[in-house]
Write a protein that holds these residues in place. Structure first.
Motif, PDB file in Angstrom:
ATOM      1  N   SER A  10      10.788  39.590 -21.220  1.00 21.66           N
ATOM      2  CA  SER A  10      11.162  40.516 -22.096  1.00 21.66           C
ATOM      3  C   SER A  10      10.329  41.893 -21.770  1.00 21.66           C
ATOM      4  O   SER A  10      10.491  42.794 -22.393  1.00 21.66           O
ATOM      5  CB  SER A  10      11.041  40.209 -23.466  1.00 21.66           C
ATOM      6  OG  SER A  10       9.610  39.771 -23.645  1.00 21.66           O
ATOM      7  N   ASP A  11       9.412  41.703 -20.894  1.00 20.57           N
ATOM      8  CA  ASP A  11       8.726  42.988 -20.453  1.00 20.57           C
ATOM      9  C   ASP A  11       9.380  43.840 -19.848  1.00 20.57           C
ATOM     10  O   ASP A  11       9.189  45.188 -19.315  1.00 20.57           O
ATOM     11  CB  ASP A  11       7.101  42.695 -19.915  1.00 20.57           C
ATOM     12  CG  ASP A  11       7.603  41.815 -18.505  1.00 20.57           C
ATOM     13  OD1 ASP A  11       8.698  41.199 -18.480  1.00 20.57           O
ATOM     14  OD2 ASP A  11       6.541  41.822 -17.731  1.00 20.57           O
ATOM     15  N   ASP A  35       9.146  35.798 -23.580  1.00 20.25           N
ATOM     16  CA  ASP A  35       7.905  36.500 -23.739  1.00 20.25           C
ATOM     17  C   ASP A  35       7.274  36.278 -22.324  1.00 20.25           C
ATOM     18  O   ASP A  35       6.902  34.954 -22.016  1.00 20.25           O
ATOM     19  CB  ASP A  35       7.170  36.038 -24.798  1.00 20.25           C
ATOM     20  CG  ASP A  35       5.759  36.655 -24.930  1.00 20.25           C
ATOM     21  OD1 ASP A  35       5.543  37.497 -24.117  1.00 20.25           O
ATOM     22  OD2 ASP A  35       4.976  36.148 -25.872  1.00 20.25           O
ATOM     23  N   SER A  38       3.950  33.985 -22.276  1.00 17.69           N
ATOM     24  CA  SER A  38       4.376  32.691 -22.872  1.00 17.69           C
ATOM     25  C   SER A  38       4.234  31.701 -21.756  1.00 17.69           C
ATOM     26  O   SER A  38       4.977  31.978 -20.808  1.00 17.69           O
ATOM     27  CB  SER A  38       5.434  32.643 -23.608  1.00 17.69           C
ATOM     28  OG  SER A  38       5.565  31.255 -24.434  1.00 17.69           O
ATOM     29  N   SER A  62      10.206  31.500 -32.366  1.00 20.51           N
ATOM     30  CA  SER A  62       8.809  31.889 -32.104  1.00 20.51           C
ATOM     31  C   SER A  62       7.972  30.454 -32.409  1.00 20.51           C
ATOM     32  O   SER A  62       6.842  30.071 -32.175  1.00 20.51           O
ATOM     33  CB  SER A  62       8.082  32.760 -32.740  1.00 20.51           C
ATOM     34  OG  SER A  62       8.257  32.693 -34.306  1.00 20.51           O
ATOM     35  N   PRO A 100      10.410  43.423 -29.142  1.00 22.57           N
ATOM     36  CA  PRO A 100      10.754  42.620 -27.874  1.00 22.57           C
ATOM     37  C   PRO A 100      11.943  41.893 -27.876  1.00 22.57           C
ATOM     38  O   PRO A 100      12.640  41.699 -28.789  1.00 22.57           O
ATOM     39  CB  PRO A 100       9.566  41.562 -27.891  1.00 22.57           C
ATOM     40  CG  PRO A 100       8.506  42.003 -28.934  1.00 22.57           C
ATOM     41  CD  PRO A 100       9.175  42.707 -30.172  1.00 22.57           C
ATOM     42  N   HIS A 102      12.830  39.265 -26.642  1.00 18.25           N
ATOM     43  CA  HIS A 102      13.047  37.908 -26.881  1.00 18.25           C
ATOM     44  C   HIS A 102      12.976  37.535 -28.161  1.00 18.25           C
ATOM     45  O   HIS A 102      13.239  36.144 -28.472  1.00 18.25           O
ATOM     46  CB  HIS A 102      11.643  37.164 -26.087  1.00 18.25           C
ATOM     47  CG  HIS A 102      10.509  37.395 -26.776  1.00 18.25           C
ATOM     48  ND1 HIS A 102       9.583  38.411 -26.066  1.00 18.25           N
ATOM     49  CD2 HIS A 102       9.663  36.668 -27.314  1.00 18.25           C
ATOM     50  CE1 HIS A 102       8.591  38.560 -26.884  1.00 18.25           C
ATOM     51  NE2 HIS A 102       8.595  37.405 -27.627  1.00 18.25           N
ATOM     52  N   SER A 125       5.655  47.444 -23.735  1.00 17.46           N
ATOM     53  CA  SER A 125       4.790  46.450 -24.314  1.00 17.46           C
ATOM     54  C   SER A 125       3.388  47.252 -24.802  1.00 17.46           C
ATOM     55  O   SER A 125       3.305  48.659 -24.539  1.00 17.46           O
ATOM     56  CB  SER A 125       4.220  45.568 -23.123  1.00 17.46           C
ATOM     57  OG  SER A 125       3.938  46.182 -22.165  1.00 17.46           O
ATOM     58  N   THR A 368       4.037  38.543 -31.204  1.00 18.09           N
ATOM     59  CA  THR A 368       4.541  39.624 -30.266  1.00 18.09           C
ATOM     60  C   THR A 368       5.780  40.301 -31.032  1.00 18.09           C
ATOM     61  O   THR A 368       5.957  41.722 -30.663  1.00 18.09           O
ATOM     62  CB  THR A 368       4.970  39.411 -28.970  1.00 18.09           C
ATOM     63  OG1 THR A 368       6.110  38.268 -28.984  1.00 18.09           O
ATOM     64  CG2 THR A 368       3.698  38.709 -28.319  1.00 18.09           C
ATOM     65  N   SER A 369       6.377  40.063 -31.778  1.00 20.54           N
ATOM     66  CA  SER A 369       7.646  40.434 -32.676  1.00 20.54           C
ATOM     67  C   SER A 369       7.074  41.447 -33.821  1.00 20.54           C
ATOM     68  O   SER A 369       7.750  42.256 -34.164  1.00 20.54           O
ATOM     69  CB  SER A 369       8.435  39.448 -33.168  1.00 20.54           C
ATOM     70  OG  SER A 369       7.490  38.762 -34.351  1.00 20.54           O
TER      71      SER A 369
END
Length: 389
Positions: A10-11, A35, A38, A62, A100, A102, A125, A368-369
């Motif tokens: 997702s980056d 992610d 992750s 998540s 993000p 994801h 990011s 991260t969300s």
């Protein structure tokens, strides 16, 4: 017929965007945005794993409140959600991707962009910075401009605008619609955002409903919401196919009734005669304190009305005397003392709901969300010594 799966970091949302466009058109692989930082789920999918041909996107939850799931979303569900959103927001336009890819809210920004045939501007990011956000907002060129945020992001933007940042204030007013979801939007933050000129819509939904499907309390498009024994159920074309490789969970969450397929949200709530949806909180976020039921989401809503507690988190902690008690986790050093917090909550939610203590963090942990990491908060609270505000 089946199609293969393709995992993308997702980056690189631009790669997810291209792959998702192919998947929605019926070609290519089903997209699994993940992610990039992750390490979970790296043993899945295997090279020969496939999904049904109609599945275009798989969202890995998540696991912030339970065991992670893999939600399978069809192209029809995703596009139905995008169409409903456009109808509720006054049309299709260009989006700023600030979440993000994801997470379903981020992925849906890409889907809405594909449906609108526009190219989103991606925040990328890193730590959410209001100044950077405002610069990217200025790059949007379409007549209609939209963004999807979580409350903590909106709060930082409003804070910066109130502190005199002209670029941030201009950015807030630049959007024709700002979707705010992921968690409840406090009335205090809503009022401040509206005063700053932001056109916001509080959203309710989940990965299982292809993202937000209720805007400011009203179901959008063909979405239907009903109350069954105090629990909310959602029906309509936006529903996921189910959970990959988990038929038991799928059967527990999705069912057929009254000629429709329904998703059991697990949320307590009600639906008024005119269809307005009120969400009280998670049914599994209830504790028994001194023999009384306490809905922690209701406690949290009350606490967030207090100055300095706008982003506070309320979790359960064990108590020898009461069994379990609510505990407030907050960042910084709010000036409102514990006694006042307890009185304020007791008046609005009931005496058993009064928080037992306040635990201060330098910074509350977040996923991260942008959502609060409630599991990490609860662990830290359990390990923390008693500290009152």
């Amino acid at each position: 017929m089946t199609r293969p799966l393709r995992v993308l970091g997702s980056d690189r949302p631009e790669d997810v965007f291209v792959a998702l466009r192919e998947a929605l058109a019926g070609g290519g692989s089903a997209v699994v945005p993940r992610d990039s930082g992750s390490t979970s789920g790296t043993d899945w999918p295997a090279a020969d794993d496939t999904v049904a041909q109609n599945v275009a996107l798989v969202i890995e939850t998540s696991g912030s409140t339970g065991t992670p799931k893999r939600v399978a979303l069809s192209a029809d569900a995703l596009l139905a959600s995008a169409a409903a959103s456009a109808g509720a927001m006054g049309g299709q336009g260009q989006w700023l991707l600030a979440l993000p890819a994801h997470y379903v809210a981020g992925a849906q920004v890409l889907v809405r962009s594909i449906a609108a045939e526009t190219v989103p501007v991606s925040y990328g990011s890193g730590h959410f910075d209001p100044v950077r956000f405002s610069a990217l907002a200025a790059e949007l060129t379409h007549d209609l401009r939209f963004v999807s945020l979580v409350p903590v992001q909106l709060g930082r933007l409003v804070d910066a605008a109130e502190q005199g940042s002209r670029p941030v204030a201009d950015a807030l007013r630049r959007f024709d619609g700002i979707l705010v979801g992921g968690q409840a939007l406090g009335e205090g933050l809503r009022e401040r955002a509206l005063a700053a000129g932001a056109r916001i819509l509080g959203t309710y939904g989940s990965s299982e409903t292809a993202g937000g499907c209720v805007y400011d309390g009203m179901p959008i498009g063909p979405t239907v919401v009903r109350e069954v024994h105090g629990m909310l159920e959602i029906g309509g074309p936006v529903l996921a196919e189910g959970y990959l490789d988990d038929p038991e969970r799928t059967a527990a969450a999705f069912h057929e009734a009254d000629g429709m397929r329904w998703y059991r949200t697990g949320d307590l709530g009600s639906v008024s005669a005119d269809g307005r949806v009120s969400v009280l909180g998670r049914a599994d976020n209830v504790i028994i304190s001194g023999g009384e039921k306490v809905l922690l989401d209701a406690v949290e809503r009350a606490v967030r009305m207090l100055d300095g507690y706008e982003h506070a988190i309320v979790v359960a902690a064990p108590s020898e005397e009461w069994g379990q008690v609510p505990v407030v986790a907050v960042s910084g050093h709010p000036v409102v003392a514990l006694a006042e917090v307890r009185r304020f909550v007791a008046e609005r939610v009931g005496r058993p709901a009064a928080p037992a203590r306040v635990v201060r963090f330098d910074e509350l942990p977040h996923l991260t969300s942008g959502k609060p990491d409630r599991v990490a908060v609860a662990r830290s609270v359990a390990a923390a010594s008693v500290e009152t505000a």
